[in-house]
Design an enzyme around this catalytic site. Structure first.
Site, short mmCIF file in Angstrom:
data_model
loop_
_atom_site.label_atom_id
_atom_site.label_comp_id
_atom_site.label_asym_id
_atom_site.label_seq_id
_atom_site.Cartn_x
_atom_site.Cartn_y
_atom_site.Cartn_z
CD GLU A 1 -2.94 -1.19 0.28
OE1 GLU A 1 -3.13 -0.14 -0.37
OE2 GLU A 1 -3.59 -2.22 0.10
CB CYS B 1 -1.90 6.97 1.10
SG CYS B 1 -3.29 6.23 1.96
P1 NAD Z 1 8.32 4.51 4.88
O1 NAD Z 1 8.37 3.72 3.64
O2 NAD Z 1 9.45 5.41 5.19
O3 NAD Z 1 8.16 3.57 6.16
C1 NAD Z 1 7.08 2.66 6.30
C2 NAD Z 1 7.47 1.55 7.26
O4 NAD Z 1 8.50 0.76 6.67
C3 NAD Z 1 8.01 2.01 8.60
O5 NAD Z 1 7.47 1.19 9.60
C4 NAD Z 1 9.51 1.79 8.46
O6 NAD Z 1 10.17 1.58 9.69
C5 NAD Z 1 9.55 0.55 7.62
N1 NAD Z 1 10.79 0.33 6.86
C6 NAD Z 1 11.69 1.25 6.43
N2 NAD Z 1 12.69 0.65 5.74
C7 NAD Z 1 12.40 -0.69 5.75
C8 NAD Z 1 13.04 -1.83 5.18
N3 NAD Z 1 14.16 -1.74 4.47
N4 NAD Z 1 12.47 -3.04 5.37
C9 NAD Z 1 11.30 -3.15 6.06
N5 NAD Z 1 10.68 -2.10 6.62
C10 NAD Z 1 11.20 -0.88 6.46
O7 NAD Z 1 6.96 5.32 4.80
P2 NAD Z 1 6.41 6.43 5.78
O8 NAD Z 1 7.17 7.68 5.59
O9 NAD Z 1 6.29 5.86 7.15
O10 NAD Z 1 4.92 6.59 5.22
C11 NAD Z 1 4.55 7.51 4.25
C12 NAD Z 1 4.15 6.81 2.97
O11 NAD Z 1 3.14 5.83 3.24
C13 NAD Z 1 3.54 7.74 1.95
O12 NAD Z 1 4.10 7.49 0.70
C14 NAD Z 1 2.07 7.36 1.96
O13 NAD Z 1 1.39 7.64 0.77
C15 NAD Z 1 2.14 5.90 2.24
N6 NAD Z 1 0.87 5.39 2.74
C16 NAD Z 1 0.13 4.60 1.92
C17 NAD Z 1 -1.10 4.14 2.34
C18 NAD Z 1 -1.95 3.28 1.44
O14 NAD Z 1 -2.91 2.72 1.94
N7 NAD Z 1 -1.64 3.16 0.17
C19 NAD Z 1 -1.56 4.47 3.61
C20 NAD Z 1 -0.77 5.25 4.42
C21 NAD Z 1 0.45 5.71 3.98
#
Ligand code: NAD
Length: 530
Positions: free
Chosen positions: A242, A276
């Protein structure tokens, strides 16, 4: 915000983005601790998968009662950790997840009822097929920080109802909300290991991916999604992604402009634009652009910005310095590229924390950075179109495709346009909120993701279909079994030209050669009939 220390175990210090004060501390778990948690969840799966739907429902509804009893405290915690107004913590996290919980508690058994498949002419041979939906095992949930309660908890409830156990790795920006989910599960009386919370940053997330869970439900950025998909591929772990959005809102000439203006303001500025499915691009018909823009600016000026705990705050703080800098970069680019900043366009200097003022921008075009990359902040760039075809082309001119909205009083036109938009959800005269409808699938086209959460489609991501095929007249060897002979080949030709048409009449013409072949097999009794 890790604070590594050579003597004490590393910790994450969770800070309130509105004030900079500490909300709490959580351990930065080691990769081994993450593996241990997955192993515990796997052990628990052995028993959990055999629980009845009634038992699962009882525990999930008990968790719901715990949330109801602690609702205000939970809303305040979400608000403090994420910066969102407490009103939004209640309306956009707690209320929707309570609804999702009751829905999946009551309906998962029905949604996963074994499905009888019509296998056509095979039925004539006494065969039947049923699909049963088996749980997968351990589901890893790796969410973002922007809906730190409703997204991981909703996915966990669906996974549990389907018979899986769960490990959640909350975002490092919202670990206390993640731990709160664990506390709720414990208070509800779930067996140990049914849900484990592992706190930490990206490395803890990577350790969880490498620990070979049976499914990964990831919510976050495209960049991290790609890393997770690549790492998961090493173990052939399937992943639901997502990811981000750049969601368009299309306002036609015949729209209710008052509603459209209010929807745009809410859609762009709720959660300080950090959804998002935020409205990140508004396309309005040129004939009504001045009027819609005037109304949007008027509504925006009414918004109160303050720390989320202020019950009258409509726009809270942003989550992190990094996120606010991205917004600043996009707004600067808009200015430099010839767009006009009508309101906001800067940090809110009167407030101490990470506040960016709600910002309305006009004369935007699709070439500008802030119309292409995800901003994830309180900006509402407005562009114009002059025809339906142009509106669709502009809306689809994006690497993303999460949600979109179409505003018109002509519902036929609304549906016609909706079908042409490349997005996982398209709303007609509605905006942003359908993640809150747990009954409906959620997920993106294009770079906005793979797979679905919520709805029946989301539930199907959390099970594996098992086909059970039965032969109720297992008396004779099948005509297609060995040994092969010229009679066999002639019969198989008949299968190809008659049976495979699906026509009963043509298949009936196959009976003489089928009989011959069956007698041949019976006579052979396992010996070569030649
Ligand atoms: P992010 O990708 O930085 O982090 C998301 C999660 O991934 C965190 O828990 C982080 O600790 C973890 N993570 C980071 N590196 C990792 C790795 N190498 N392996 C496994 N896990 C890892 O995203 P963010 O800044 O927390 O969130 C913002 C983004 O989320 C925006 O792009 C937003 O659009 C998206 N989002 C999408 C939806 C949807 O339903 N499509 C909903 C909410 C947010």
């Amino acid at each position: 915000m890790s604070a590594p220390n050579t003597t004490a175990p590393a910790e994450i210090i969770s800070l309130d983005p509105a004030t900079g004060s500490e909300v709490g501390r959580a351990p930065e778990m080691t990769p081994q601790a993450v593996v241990d948690a997955v192993n515990e969840a796997r052990l628990a799966f052995g028993e959990w998968k055999n629980t009845t739907f009634a038992e699962r429902r009882r525990l999930v509804m008990a968790a719901r009662e715990v949330i109801l009893a602690e609702m205000d405290e939970i809303a305040r915690l979400i608000s403090m950790e994420s910066g969102k107004p407490v009103a939004e913590a209640m309306s956009m996290e707690i209320a929707p997840v309570l609804d999702l919980i009751q829905y999946f508690a009551r309906n998962t058994e029905r949604l996963l009822r074994p499905l009888k498949v019509d296998i056509g002419l095979y039925r004539l041979m006494g065969r039947s097929s049923v699909i049963e939906y088996q749980p997968l095992g351990v589901v890893a949930i790796i969410p973002a920080w922007n809906y730190p309660f409703s997204i991981p908890l909703g996915e966990a409830v669906m996974a549990l109802m389907a018979g899986n156990t769960v490990v959640i790795k909350p975002s490092e920006l919202t670990p206390m909300t993640g731990l709160k989910i664990g506390e709720i599960i414990t208070k509800a009386g779930f067996p140990a290991g049914a849900v484990r919370i592992v706190t930490g940053g990206g490395s803890a997330g990577a350790a969880l991916v490498d620990a070979r869970p049976d499914k990964i439900m990831f919510t976050g950025s495209v960049a991290t999604g790609k890393k997770i998909a690549a790492a998961a591929a090493m173990n052939l772990t399937s992943v639901v992604l997502e990811l981000g959005g750049k969601d368009p809102m299309i306002v036609f000439e015949d729209a209710n402009l008052d509603l459209a203006a209010r929807a745009a303001v809410w859609g762009a500025f709720c959660n300080a634009g950090q959804s998002c499915s935020s409205v990140e691009r508004l396309y309005v018909h040129e004939n009504v652009a001045p009027e819609l823009t005037r109304r949007i600016i008027e509504q925006t000026r009414l918004l109160q910005q303050n720390a989320g705990l202020d019950e009258s705050a409509s726009v809270g703080a942003m989550s992190s310095e990094r996120q606010i800098e991205i917004v600043e970069g996009h707004v600067e680019d808009f200015r430099a590229s010839g767009a006009s900043v009508e309101t906001g366009g800067k940090r809110n200097a009167s407030l101490g924390g990470l506040f960016y003022e709600p910002t309305v921008i006009t004369n935007a075009t699709n070439e500008m950075l802030g119309m292409r990359a995800e901003t994830f902040g309180p900006t509402l760039p407005i562009a114009k179109f002059s025809s339906e075809a142009e509106a669709v082309r502009l809306a689809n001119d994006s690497e993303f495709g999460l949600t979109a909205s179409v505003w018109t009083r002509d519902y036929k036109k609304g549906r016609r346009v909706a079908r042409q938009i490349e997005a996982g959800t398209v709303c007609i005269n509605e905006v942003l909120y359908t993640h809150g409808i747990g009954q409906t699938p959620w997920g993106g086209f294009k770079n906005s993701g793979r797979g679905r959460t919520h709805g029946r489609e989301g539930l199907m991501e959390l099970v594996q279909p098992q086909h059970i095929h039965t032969n109720r007249i297992a008396l004779l060897p099948n005509a297609w079994w060995m040994p092969y002979t010229p009679t066999a080949l002639a019969t198989f030709r008949g299968f190809a030209t008659k049976f495979a048409t699906g026509s009963l009449l043509k298949t009936a013409m196959l009976l003489p050669s089928l009989l011959k072949r069956t007698l041949e097999l019976r006579r052979s009794g396992g010996k070569d009939p030649r």
